[in-house]
Design an enzyme around this catalytic site. Structure first.
Site, PDB file in Angstrom:
ATOM      1  N   ASP A   8      37.370  51.243  47.622  1.00  0.00           N
ATOM      2  CA  ASP A   8      37.197  51.672  46.237  1.00  0.00           C
ATOM      3  C   ASP A   8      37.122  53.194  46.214  1.00  0.00           C
ATOM      4  O   ASP A   8      36.285  53.791  46.917  1.00  0.00           O
ATOM      5  CB  ASP A   8      35.918  51.084  45.639  1.00  0.00           C
ATOM      6  CG  ASP A   8      36.030  49.575  45.407  1.00  0.00           C
ATOM      7  OD1 ASP A   8      37.090  49.010  45.738  1.00  0.00           O
ATOM      8  OD2 ASP A   8      35.063  48.994  44.900  1.00  0.00           O
ATOM      9  N   ASP A 129      38.391  40.367  35.552  1.00  0.00           N
ATOM     10  CA  ASP A 129      37.011  40.746  35.841  1.00  0.00           C
ATOM     11  C   ASP A 129      36.133  40.153  34.745  1.00  0.00           C
ATOM     12  O   ASP A 129      36.324  40.449  33.562  1.00  0.00           O
ATOM     13  CB  ASP A 129      36.863  42.268  35.857  1.00  0.00           C
ATOM     14  CG  ASP A 129      37.856  42.932  36.818  1.00  0.00           C
ATOM     15  OD1 ASP A 129      38.160  42.308  37.849  1.00  0.00           O
ATOM     16  OD2 ASP A 129      38.322  44.047  36.522  1.00  0.00           O
TER      17      ASP A 129
END
Length: 239
Positions: A8, A129
């Site tokens: 990330d 998500d």
């Protein structure tokens, strides 16, 4: 089942967040390409990359470290975060990215997902998500009333390569993945489903594999913290 080590990216560094909170970032490596090479050296077959700044900005922000990873690693990589138009999709694929992950646009502009999946078969994934079963967009900052399973089903005939399902409440918290919700989603669609969020032990990985319907799992913090040994996990998943 494929294990995807996660990198990330925030401000050019490899970080992990807790519940997607940008203010709760832990820097694990200030050289993301070196981190990627370490994962490859341990035997991973894929890399999962996220441009966190890009997810909020709506356009690529951490392009330089992503390009450095693509140039220095010979395994396929998938990238999400800030990819919201055809030009950006084409650019990333032309630079050697194997798969783009479309999240926010899957809700706001599903026609783009269909167009991209048709133009680039096998190279487009949908990122779903969810918080309490409802989809969140724009770096998880915007809540919607869209049901995660309904969104997944809407792309059944689009030709997308995979669905990456993240339970936001589990992400970065080292509390284990939401296996029932992920399994239910995988059983509801024919598209391969990759689990994300909370994968924190080898037991989590073997439990996901044991469902028989989940095609992959993404892990980040557990690999950086040493809670999962990547080489051992890869060997176990192949067994």
């Amino acid at each position: 089942m494929i294990l995807y080590p996660a990198i990330d990216l925030k401000d050019g560094q490899a970080v992990r967040l807790v519940h997607g909170d940008m203010d709760k970032a832990t820097v694990f490596n200030d050289d993301p390409a070196a981190q990627a090479r370490a994962f490859v050296a341990a035997g991973c077959e894929w890399l999962h990359l996220v441009d966190l700044n890009g997810a909020f900005a709506g356009e690529p922000v951490n392009a330089a470290p992503v390009e450095a990873i693509l140039k220095s690693c010979d395994v396929p990589a998938q990238l999400g975060g800030g990819i919201r138009d055809m030009a950006t999709i084409e650019t990333w694929l032309s630079k050697g990215l194997h798969r783009v992950i479309l999240g926010t646009v899957a809700v706001e502009n599903p026609d783009l997902v269909r167009e991209a999946a048709k133009a680039f078969p096998g190279h487009v994934a949908v990122g779903i998500d969810a918080r309490n079963g409802k989809v969140a967009t724009k770096g998880w900052a915007t809540e919607t009333d869209v049901d995660a399973t309904d969104l997944a089903k809407s792309f059944e005939d689009a030709g997308v390569a995979a669905i990456i399902y993240t339970d936001i409440n589990r992400d970065g918290a080292m509390g284990g993945p939401n296996i029932p919700a992920t399994q239910a989603l995988a059983e509801a669609v024919d598209i391969p489903v990759i689990a994300s969020g909370g994968v924190s032990s080898l037991d989590d990985l073997t439990a996901l594999k044991a469902t028989g319907v989940i095609s992959g799992a993404i892990s980040g913090r557990a690999l950086y913290d040493g809670a999962i040994d990547l080489a051992s996990a890869l060997a176990a998943l192949k067994g």
